[in-house]
Write an enzyme that holds these catalytic residues in place. Structure first.
Site, mmCIF file in Angstrom:
data_model
loop_
_atom_site.group_PDB
_atom_site.id
_atom_site.type_symbol
_atom_site.label_atom_id
_atom_site.label_comp_id
_atom_site.label_asym_id
_atom_site.label_seq_id
_atom_site.Cartn_x
_atom_site.Cartn_y
_atom_site.Cartn_z
ATOM 1 N N LYS A 52 0.841 -1.203 0.000
ATOM 2 C CA LYS A 52 0.000 0.000 0.000
ATOM 3 C C LYS A 52 0.877 1.254 0.000
ATOM 4 O O LYS A 52 0.644 2.201 -0.748
ATOM 5 C CB LYS A 52 -0.923 -0.002 1.229
ATOM 6 C CG LYS A 52 -2.047 -1.041 1.127
ATOM 7 C CD LYS A 52 -2.787 -1.229 2.435
ATOM 8 C CE LYS A 52 -3.740 -2.426 2.359
ATOM 9 N NZ LYS A 52 -4.384 -2.764 3.610
ATOM 10 N N GLN A 96 -4.087 -1.429 9.984
ATOM 11 C CA GLN A 96 -4.066 -2.759 9.361
ATOM 12 C C GLN A 96 -4.650 -3.812 10.315
ATOM 13 O O GLN A 96 -4.241 -3.906 11.474
ATOM 14 C CB GLN A 96 -2.626 -3.123 8.969
ATOM 15 C CG GLN A 96 -2.497 -4.422 8.220
ATOM 16 C CD GLN A 96 -3.138 -4.408 6.832
ATOM 17 O OE1 GLN A 96 -3.074 -3.423 6.106
ATOM 18 N NE2 GLN A 96 -3.800 -5.495 6.462
ATOM 19 N N ASP A 119 -10.688 3.042 4.673
ATOM 20 C CA ASP A 119 -11.029 1.617 4.604
ATOM 21 C C ASP A 119 -12.552 1.433 4.543
ATOM 22 O O ASP A 119 -13.039 0.354 4.208
ATOM 23 C CB ASP A 119 -10.502 0.881 5.850
ATOM 24 C CG ASP A 119 -9.222 0.109 5.557
ATOM 25 O OD1 ASP A 119 -8.960 -0.173 4.374
ATOM 26 O OD2 ASP A 119 -8.499 -0.209 6.517
#
Ligand code: NAP
Length: 292
Positions: A52, A96, A119
């Site tokens: 990412k 994460q 997200d």
């Protein structure tokens, strides 16, 4: 049978984003900035976060990686989230997952400022998605939607069966396919481990999204001729004869299923690359028209 090529589509999207970043700079707008928080040293999580961050750099984004040990307390993590919420230079950030067991994941998700939740996991953003309001759509389902759109795959009036109801893939996917939009307007069946007669349902489906994490679960006799099959699964399967010692398998028995399909995503090179492109898109949206 056509391959839904996520690798090529993701590359095209990332190039478009890079051009947009340049255009933003010329207009005096801010360089989009994505931050990622990684707790612990889990190998897969480290790999995902690393790709990412690298994708951000290649698109001309600013990126910040905050790494902390697995012993980090929930309070310490909530403080990091609070600081990122307050930091005007950070447009969006991700924490994460999975987090270590002693940290309440939901509490962390709910602490992220809705406007920076690239997200799309915050309950308010999930609600906005269900209502078809502007929001951040979780990266994997967003990637699938973009892939269907770029290949002009017909979805209206189709019967879609989604296998798996996780909060990050199956559940949002079922909401998106059922929305009054394109891609969407499907009649959706959301299935899970308690579903009975799954094969009967998949055999009646025009579109099947498979996200359960069981290698080669979907076999040819579960699929009708002409179906669209989207394989989300990524599982490392031991393969001592290979250089890496493992191979990546999807949830679809590709070789036997592909000949029956109108469209199918491969693994690797299907949904996976689209996920990162979607996160970058969400970050661009989060940066909006903020001045440099
Ligand atoms: P998850 O949280 O483990 O959820 C799995 C889902 O599958 C659950 O809803 C479970 O049902 C259901 N399930 C399990 N066995 C089943 C069966 N026999 N029949 C029907 N449903 C069954 O998984 P996830 O996080 O959604 O991930 C799924 C897969 O996608 C994994 O391989 C993961 O690595 C991959 N993934 C890929 C990407 C990408 O970028 N390509 C992103 C995220 C995930 P219950 O709810 O009843 O337990």
């Amino acid at each position: 049978m056509d391959i839904l090529d996520g690798k090529a589509t993701s590359k095209a999207i990332r190039e478009e984003i890079a051009e947009e970043v340049e255009a933003r700079k010329a207009k005096g707008l801010k360089t989009p900035h994505l931050a990622a928080v990684l707790i612990g040293t889990d190998g897969a999580s480290k790999t995902y976060v690393g790709s990412k961050v690298r994708a951000c750099e290649r698109c001309g984004f600013k990126s910040t990686l905050i790494e902390r040990p697995a012993t980090t307390s929930e309070r310490e993590l909530l403080e990091i989230v609070h600081d990122l919420n307050q930091n005007d230079d950070v447009d969006g950030f991700i924490v994460q997952l999975p987090l270590p067991d002693h940290i309440n994941e939901q509490r962390v998700i709910e602490a992220v400022k809705r406007e920076k939740d690239v997200d799309g996991f915050h309950p308010e953003n999930v609600g906005r998605m269900a209502l078809n309001l502007p929001t951040f759509i979780p990266a994997t389902p967003f990637g699938i939607i973009q892939l269907l759109e770029r290949y002009n795959v017909p979805t209206e009036g189709k019967h879609a069966v989604v296998i798996g109801r996780s909060h990050i893939v199956g559940s949002p996917m079922s909401i998106l396919l059922g929305r009054n939009a394109y891609p969407g307007n499907c009649t959706v069946t959301l299935t899970h481990s308690r579903t009975q007669n799954l094969a009967e349902l998949t055999r009646a489906a025009d579109i099947i999204v498979v996200a359960l994490g069981k290698p080669e679960f979907l076999k040819a006799d579960m699929v009708k001729e002409g179906a669209v099959v989207v394989d989300v699964g990524i599982t490392r399967v031991d393969a001592p004869e290979t250089e890496k010692g493992y191979v990546i398998k999807g949830d679809v028995a590709f070789d036997e299923v592909a000949p029956k399909c109108s469209y199918i995503t491969p693994v690797p090179g299907g949904v996976g690359p689209m996920t990162i492109a979607s996160l970058l898109k969400n970050t661009l949206i989060a940066a909006g028209d903020k001045k440099a």
